[in-house]
Write an enzyme that holds these catalytic residues in place. Structure first.
Site, mmCIF file in Angstrom:
data_model
loop_
_atom_site.group_PDB
_atom_site.id
_atom_site.type_symbol
_atom_site.label_atom_id
_atom_site.label_comp_id
_atom_site.label_asym_id
_atom_site.label_seq_id
_atom_site.Cartn_x
_atom_site.Cartn_y
_atom_site.Cartn_z
ATOM 1 N N HIS A 192 33.128 56.815 -30.763
ATOM 2 C CA HIS A 192 32.714 55.894 -31.813
ATOM 3 C C HIS A 192 32.423 55.985 -32.609
ATOM 4 O O HIS A 192 32.775 55.135 -33.006
ATOM 5 C CB HIS A 192 32.035 55.554 -30.555
ATOM 6 C CG HIS A 192 32.838 54.723 -29.262
ATOM 7 N ND1 HIS A 192 31.740 54.997 -27.782
ATOM 8 C CD2 HIS A 192 33.405 54.129 -28.457
ATOM 9 C CE1 HIS A 192 32.434 54.070 -26.572
ATOM 10 N NE2 HIS A 192 33.837 53.676 -27.589
ATOM 11 N N SER A 213 33.377 57.184 -23.056
ATOM 12 C CA SER A 213 32.662 55.903 -22.138
ATOM 13 C C SER A 213 32.145 56.578 -20.240
ATOM 14 O O SER A 213 31.305 56.373 -20.031
ATOM 15 C CB SER A 213 32.621 54.519 -22.148
ATOM 16 O OG SER A 213 31.711 54.563 -23.756
ATOM 17 N N ARG A 226 43.126 58.350 -28.395
ATOM 18 C CA ARG A 226 42.258 59.497 -27.925
ATOM 19 C C ARG A 226 43.159 60.056 -27.396
ATOM 20 O O ARG A 226 43.277 61.288 -28.140
ATOM 21 C CB ARG A 226 40.855 59.683 -27.275
ATOM 22 C CG ARG A 226 40.486 59.062 -27.995
ATOM 23 C CD ARG A 226 39.164 58.645 -26.500
ATOM 24 N NE ARG A 226 39.927 57.824 -25.105
ATOM 25 C CZ ARG A 226 38.916 57.637 -24.175
ATOM 26 N NH1 ARG A 226 38.450 58.542 -23.259
ATOM 27 N NH2 ARG A 226 39.983 56.160 -22.995
ATOM 28 N N LYS A 234 34.623 46.483 -15.504
ATOM 29 C CA LYS A 234 34.187 47.825 -15.717
ATOM 30 C C LYS A 234 32.430 47.460 -15.171
ATOM 31 O O LYS A 234 31.809 46.448 -15.301
ATOM 32 C CB LYS A 234 33.764 48.971 -16.167
ATOM 33 C CG LYS A 234 34.879 48.951 -16.830
ATOM 34 C CD LYS A 234 35.547 49.809 -18.144
ATOM 35 C CE LYS A 234 36.321 50.425 -18.765
ATOM 36 N NZ LYS A 234 36.931 50.795 -20.117
#
Length: 169
Positions: free
Chosen positions: A18, A130, A92, A42
């Protein structure tokens, strides 16, 4: 040059990937807003205030960056509210590509004036997520070289608190 851009995310926790994307984004825009959202699908490790504080600490070296909370509503509406003409998203891998392409297309239907720029993650950060950071840290793994120092300290505090609560049960 982009005058104002918005980089939204849940950042739970903030990773070095990030930070790399934020630093690169800050070079593309005169001013960059980092919008901290809460992903309700989440389980969050940090609440919004904690995430904002950790991001502020990690980006204090960037003069053209500020961190704001995105509590509800569409991201394109927040962009318009803060005067940003561009959304910046990180990518990504191929899995992210499909997801980000659909978000960008949907955002375009909601506000055709807002452009989306997708930045490829730097090679050394492409594996980072994360959720992976949380998983490794939860089981006692070392993530200190994958997250900013203050984030690493905060993760350790969170998980040691969880361990203490489990021992009390």
């Amino acid at each position: 040059m982009i005058k104002k851009a918005l980089f939204p995310g849940s950042f739970d926790p903030l990773t070095n990937g990030h930070i790399d994307t934020i630093e690169r984004s800050a070079k593309l825009a005169d001013y960059l807003f980092i919008a901290v959202a809460t992903n309700t699908s989440k389980k969050n490790l940090f609440d919004a205030d904690e995430k904002i504080e950790l991001i502020q600490l990690a980006t204090r070296h960037l003069e053209n960056v500020s961190v704001i909370e995105h509590t509800n509503g569409l991201t394109v509406d927040l962009a318009k509210k803060v005067g940003a003409s561009t959304l910046i998203r990180g990518l990504r891998n191929a899995e992210d590509f499909e997801y980000e392409m659909n978000i960008a297309a949907m955002n375009k239907t909601q506000n055709p004036e807002i452009e989306t720029i997708i930045l490829m993650a730097s090679q050394q950060h492409r594996f980072l997520s994360s959720s992976l950071i949380k998983e490794v840290a939860f089981f006692g793994g070392d993530v200190s070289n994958l997250v900013p120092t203050d984030v690493n300290i905060a993760i350790k505090k969170k998980y040691s608190a969880f361990e203490y609560e489990d021992e009390k049960s």
